[in-house]
Design a protein around this motif. Structure first.
Motif, short mmCIF file in Angstrom:
data_model
loop_
_atom_site.label_atom_id
_atom_site.label_comp_id
_atom_site.label_asym_id
_atom_site.label_seq_id
_atom_site.Cartn_x
_atom_site.Cartn_y
_atom_site.Cartn_z
N ARG A 5 0.82 -1.21 0.00
CA ARG A 5 0.00 0.00 0.00
C ARG A 5 0.86 1.26 0.00
O ARG A 5 0.55 2.24 -0.68
CB ARG A 5 -0.92 0.00 1.22
N ARG A 8 2.26 1.71 -3.46
CA ARG A 8 1.23 2.21 -4.37
C ARG A 8 0.93 3.68 -4.10
O ARG A 8 0.75 4.48 -5.03
CB ARG A 8 -0.05 1.38 -4.22
N GLY A 9 0.89 4.03 -2.81
CA GLY A 9 0.65 5.43 -2.47
C GLY A 9 1.78 6.33 -2.95
O GLY A 9 1.54 7.44 -3.43
N THR A 12 1.39 6.72 -6.71
CA THR A 12 0.29 7.65 -7.00
C THR A 12 0.70 9.09 -6.72
O THR A 12 0.43 10.00 -7.52
CB THR A 12 -0.94 7.29 -6.15
N PHE A 15 2.91 10.62 -9.38
CA PHE A 15 2.20 11.07 -10.57
C PHE A 15 1.44 12.37 -10.31
O PHE A 15 1.30 13.21 -11.20
CB PHE A 15 1.22 9.98 -11.05
N LEU A 16 0.94 12.51 -9.08
CA LEU A 16 0.18 13.72 -8.74
C LEU A 16 1.08 14.90 -8.39
O LEU A 16 0.62 16.05 -8.39
CB LEU A 16 -0.75 13.44 -7.56
#
Length: 308
Positions: A5, A8-9, A12, A15-16
């Motif tokens: 997790r 994955r965070g 993410t 990308f943000l």
């Protein structure tokens, strides 16, 4: 599981990150800075001095601000609905064309590509009293043309005409919405005996309501920031632009009739160097625009029967 997790965070967030960084640098930080400076006396040359609510109290007794607010509210109350009604009517008309629709879409969209400054200069000369071609044509049919941008009564309506001429961007949006209404709904209504007005009121308007709301919100926000056309029109019509007197000296010509809120904000900040007061004016404008947007959204939800 926790490690997956976290990875994955992290992916993410990576990308943000560019978008978040841009929002922080170009929106959040300037907004926070503007709020802070609105409580200070600041002129870029000296250290900001905290003055509390003095800048906001100053608004209550500012006669130039009152005039600017009146003109801006007039533009919001007249320009936005007139532009929407005119553009929607044009979209409905073009949607009926079976041949040449692409040509008319292009024809009406092209004016919106003209830079606002260039379009305003052209309009001022077209509507120039005495020598402008518009008044010349009107005189040929026995009509005494108005003074347009040189008349306090006609200056704002002239700006509205300029906005109608350059409404191609909104026209394309409305046209897409109108063409997106299912034809089966019109056919069913026709079988029930509905005329054109009933079909428009009961089918077209409810279907394109989200687009109308978008146009209303963006139109209000745009008009609250109305600057370029008003500044250039006053400058050209008064003759100041041709003698190098400085565009800010002609703001509001004639007789303050085109003196909008952003023009006063610009004057306060860059002519009088009262940047603290200018930031207070900017924050007030932001709050008003936000409040109007919220009201429009809530009324739209209430009208559609949704719970607010």
């Amino acid at each position: 599981m926790l490690g997956v997790r976290l990875r994955r965070g992290a992916v993410t967030l990576s990308f943000l990150a560019p978008a978040l960084l841009g929002i922080g640098m170009f929106f959040v930080y300037p907004l926070i800075s503007a709020v802070y400076f609105s409580f200070t006396k600041f002129d870029l040359l000296t250290v900001p001095q905290w003055v509390g609510l003095d800048n906001y109290r100053r608004m209550a007794g500012d006669p130039f601000l009152l005039q600017a607010v009146r003109n801006t509210l007039w533009m919001v109350a007249v320009f936005v609905p007139v532009r929407m009604l005119f553009t929607l009517g044009m979209a409905m008309m073009i949607a009926q064309f079976k041949r040449g629709a692409g040509f008319y879409r292009t024809l009406f969209y092209l004016p919106s590509l003209v830079p606002p400054v260039a379009a305003t200069i052209a309009f001022v000369y077209l509507l120039k009293p005495g020598t402008g071609p518009v008044n010349h044509v009107l005189s040929m049919v026995g009509i005494d043309g108005p003074l347009w941008f040189n008349s306090p009564a006609w200056a704002k309506p002239s700006l509205v005409l300029l906005g109608l001429w350059a409404c191609g961007d909104l026209l394309i949006i409305f046209l897409a919405a109108v063409l997106g209404v299912p034809e089966s709904l019109y056919e069913a209504a026709s079988l029930d005996g509905a005329n054109a007005w009933h079909r428009f009121r009961s089918i077209t308007l409810p279907t394109i309501r989200p687009v109308l709301l978008f146009a209303a919100v963006t139109g209000v926000i745009y008009t609250l920031q109305y600057f370029d056309q008003a500044a250039v029109a006053g400058s050209i019509a008064s003759g100041q632009a041709t003698v190098g007197a400085g565009i800010s000296q002609s703001f509001g010509y004639p007789e303050g009739s085109t003196f909008t809120y952003p023009l006063w904000l610009f004057t306060v900040g860059f002519r009088y160097s009262a940047l603290g007061y200018a930031n207070a004016l900017a924050i007030a404008l932001f709050v008003v625009a936000l409040a109007i947007t919220v009201v429009l959204l809530r009324r739209a939800k209430a009208f559609s029967g949704e719970e607010s």
